[in-house]
Design a protein around this motif. Structure first.
Motif, PDB file in Angstrom:
ATOM      1  N   ASP A  71       1.000  -1.082  -0.132  1.00 16.68           N
ATOM      2  CA  ASP A  71      -0.117   0.172  -0.022  1.00 16.68           C
ATOM      3  C   ASP A  71       0.575   0.981  -0.073  1.00 16.68           C
ATOM      4  OD1 ASP A  71      -2.557   1.474  -0.143  1.00 16.68           O
ATOM      5  OD2 ASP A  71      -2.494   1.435   1.942  1.00 16.68           O
TER       6      ASP A  71
ATOM      7  N   ASP B  90      -6.624  -7.880  -3.358  1.00 15.08           N
ATOM      8  CA  ASP B  90      -7.852  -8.912  -2.671  1.00 15.08           C
ATOM      9  C   ASP B  90      -7.343  -9.657  -2.366  1.00 15.08           C
ATOM     10  OD1 ASP B  90      -9.214  -6.620  -3.228  1.00 15.08           O
ATOM     11  OD2 ASP B  90     -10.304  -7.457  -4.710  1.00 15.08           O
TER      12      ASP B  90
ATOM     13  N   GLY C 262     -10.194  -1.073  -0.556  1.00 12.63           N
ATOM     14  CA  GLY C 262      -8.883  -1.457   0.022  1.00 12.63           C
ATOM     15  C   GLY C 262      -8.981  -1.309   1.818  1.00 12.63           C
TER      16      GLY C 262
END
Length: 251
Positions: A119, A127, A182
């Motif tokens: 991230d 996912d 997310g």
């Protein structure tokens, strides 16, 4: 005492070895690359890395952070992630008496570590980590002695459902992204393993950590026009809350 020290040394070595694999995940998952092929290689010269040049932490120190063939610099992140893997293994074993619980939280924090660094680099939370982690959390709840399936389901619902409402509010009402999908999936995963308290740690402590990081940037540049991934701060929040045992301090 000696046996415990040997156990911790073994766990650290095992965790560091897994940390080497985490580095592969961090680099390859967001790029859609195979995790098995090609084998580890130098990003500068492309030469395959021999096993004795790929010993976690040790090889980096012996090679002084450079490729054995071309001398290209190796990122410090590699040994740091390996060290983090080793420390997580030791911390989880020392924190949780029941071996299965220690293993569950080691896997939990390992996934959060990998997801956070992806991230940070890409503003993406795969996912395969968030939803895969959610499936893991719900499944192992059937086997855990410290946690029930109902607590896991409730935690996932609070984490995922509550953050989904925030996402929809910003997307539909404010016409901006206040929270990514997310992050919604990540909080559902957090709740499935750490329950409602884990979600609370992630959100509230994560917000404090994020603010502490962002405030100096805002003051230095006198501008709010920058973006930060929230996943790493959510992960740090739940990590701090669980290991500081804030629930027992509050009640």
């Amino acid at each position: 005492m000696l046996l415990q020290a040997l156990e911790y040394a073994f766990l650290f070595a095992l965790g560091a070895s897994l940390g080497s694999f985490y580095n592969v995940l961090i680099y390859r998952l967001p790029r859609g690359m195979s995790l098995l092929s090609p084998p580890s290689h130098c990003p500068h010269c492309g030469r395959s890395i021999r096993w004795f040049h790929n010993v976690p932490i040790v090889s980096y120190l012996v090679l002084k952070g450079r490729c054995a063939y071309c001398g290209g610099r190796i990122s410090l992140r590699y040994p740091l992630v390996e060290t983090a893997g080793g420390l997580l293994a030791v911390l989880c074993r020392s924190k949780f008496e029941e071996p299965l619980t220690a293993l569950v939280f080691f896997v939990f924090f390992s996934i959060l570590l990998v997801a956070s660094l992806i991230d940070w680099d890409t503003f993406l939370l795969p996912d395969s980590l968030t939803l895969g982690g959610l499936a893991f959390g719900l499944t192992v709840a059937l086997l855990r002695q410290d946690f029930t399936l109902l607590e896991s389901l409730l935690g996932a619902l609070v984490g995922g459902g509550g953050s989904l409402l925030v996402y929809l509010y910003y997307a539909k009402v404010r016409k901006m992204e206040g929270l990514g999908l997310g992050d919604v999936k990540l909080l559902a995963f957090v709740g499935s393993v750490a329950g409602v308290w884990g979600v609370a740690y992630a959100v509230f402590l994560g917000a404090l950590f994020g603010l502490a990081y962002a405030l100096p940037i805002v003051l230095r540049h006198r501008s709010m026009s920058f973006a930060l991934p929230f996943g790493p701060f959510l992960s740090l929040g739940v990590f701090a809350g669980i290991f500081l045992d804030l629930k027992t301090l509050l009640f």
